[in-house]
Scaffold this motif. Sequence first.
Motif, PDB file in Angstrom:
ATOM      1  N   ILE A  75      71.864  33.725  89.001  1.00  0.00           N
ATOM      2  CA  ILE A  75      71.550  32.695  89.997  1.00  0.00           C
ATOM      3  C   ILE A  75      72.766  31.802  90.216  1.00  0.00           C
ATOM      4  N   ASN A 101      73.539  28.459  91.686  1.00  0.00           N
ATOM      5  CA  ASN A 101      72.692  27.315  91.994  1.00  0.00           C
ATOM      6  C   ASN A 101      73.468  26.100  92.496  1.00  0.00           C
ATOM      7  N   ALA A 149      63.737  29.465  91.598  1.00  0.00           N
ATOM      8  CA  ALA A 149      64.339  30.238  90.509  1.00  0.00           C
ATOM      9  C   ALA A 149      63.275  31.099  89.828  1.00  0.00           C
TER      10      ALA A 149
END
Lengths: 213, 213
Positions: free
Chosen positions: A178, A180, A167
């Motif tokens: 992002i 994730n 990240a």
Amino acid sequence: MTKETDESIMVPAAVIKRLPKYHRYLEELLNEGREKISSQQLGEIVGVSAPQLRQDLNYFGNFGQQGYGYNVKKLYNSLAEVMGIQQKSNMVLVGVGNIGQALVNSRDFEKRGFYLSAIFDTNPKLIGLEINGLVVKDVVELKDYIAENDINIGVITVPASSAQEVANQMIKAGIKGIWNFSPVDLKTPPNIQVENEHLTEGLLRLSFKVKEE
Amino acid sequence: MTKETDESIMVPAAVIKRLPKYHRYLEELLNEGREKISSQQLGEIVGVSAPQLRQDLNYFGNFGQQGYGYNVKKLYNSLAEVMGIQQKSNMVLVGVGNIGQALVNSRDFEKRGFYLSAIFDTNPKLIGLEINGLVVKDVVELKDYIAENDINIGVITVPASSAQEVANQMIKAGIKGIWNFSPVDLKTPPNIQVENEHLTEGLLRLSFKVKEE
DNA sequence: CCTCTTTTGTGATTTTTTTAACAATAACCG
DNA sequence: CGGTTATTGTTAAAAAAATCACAAAAGAGG
Ligand SMILES: NC(=O)c1ccc[n+]([C@@H]2O[C@H](COP(=O)([O-])OP(=O)(O)OC[C@H]3O[C@@H](n4cnc5c(N)ncnc54)[C@H](O)[C@@H]3O)[C@@H](O)[C@H]2O)c1
Ligand SMILES: NC(=O)c1ccc[n+]([C@@H]2O[C@H](COP(=O)([O-])OP(=O)(O)OC[C@H]3O[C@@H](n4cnc5c(N)ncnc54)[C@H](O)[C@@H]3O)[C@@H](O)[C@H]2O)c1
């Protein structure tokens, strides 16, 4: 006094959570050839109350017409615009393991304008391999690649222990969001958006509900 | 007047959603050898306020001790019990495609007591194949298998068009909970629990937040 | 072109969730 | 062993979200 279309008014998280669902059902209705629909009917299909649906939509504009309802196609496109899927966006994926490969192989999201531009790993056995048309790159190239290729979303499918580090690299290179899949809550600056798919949490919630019943 | 430990008191969905996260962080703390922790400290780690954490926990019992805090191991085990992961449970998975295989190959959830007992597909090319120690069975055997093998959770990783049909079969065979990865809202009786992993919705939410920023 | 019906958009109300406050209780320390 | 400090469990207040209710707008039908 006309309504302010001020963007600064905060949209509640609860509303944001429902938007993709509205979009999905509208797509179905569109495919069925449906032309118009009332908040009552759409609410029943989606599983929310009619007033809630109307209030949700009115955070973004007045898409309906009194005495008529909503035009399915228009509303579908409006929501797509609200969610920013009118113009395509480019993504990179880091961690070409079980989950990563599943995502690369299906590329389900391309029909919604999210293109996977490149994929990365550290494993020398994977680097150079072609998967569904994409060659696995070495993660050392990640930062430059993002910076040079107009990438705005990064997908993280590495083990938990490497997720934060990946990240950090993405953020340094200028990523905006992002997606994730690691069971980790990433530490990110406030201008970086994160959406977690913590699958194990889902299973635990299911377990709780099963036990409770 | 002692507090009612009445199970009939409804636990808010918002609380249920947070439980797995508490459990995850407690596991980390336990691995670090941490013995006790206050609601203040745990709250900071997890990202919720201390009063909220205390109120959440007190839906299920009084796990803390005034002037001391919470014993990490005790709280961890209590939460595991609350979520029903003290005794192992058996699952079946239907749809051994991209996502299905990723789940079968990692079996991440076994360390939390969720065992994958059998996997099913319709594709003759897959049936009979062994994946990570499990032989793919024909989906026609699904119903009998569930009924005869004390299975309480079913994982659905088939295309959207087949998801409801698969769910129906599972329910008929006596399953208690469904972990669904298809982009479909399953129609199920109220005693059947469903937890959805609608991954595409997550990506759309991310897109919205990125655009909004 | 007028009336009646439908259905939105939105202000008011209720419900749910979160945060704050604090008395009760137990550990700690001299 | 008593006073001091820490920290919970719980009640009260505030904030957020969902629902209700209805006036205003537009279409439909004569
Ligand atoms: N597979 C599942 O069913 C599942 C379920 C829930 C959660 N998850 C989570 O998803 C993540 C991935 O799971 P998986 O099963 O695909 O794991 P995996 O081990 O199969 O794949 C991880 C990949 O990441 C690569 N990698 C490791 N460190 C890296 C780094 N620093 N930079 C780039 N690549 C790196 C590895 O070489 C590997 O190819 C994990 O965090 C896991 O906890 C997986
Ligand atoms: N793979 C992804 O990245 C991704 C992302 C988001 C959502 N999804 C969703 O997850 C689901 C699975 O995706 P996938 O990429 O693994 O698909 P896939 O096509 O790779 O796998 C589906 C599997 O289900 C099997 N199947 C089909 N009908 C069946 C039936 N009636 N009974 C038993 N098996 C049956 C197929 O033979 C195939 O093996 C889909 O609903 C998809 O929309 C996938």
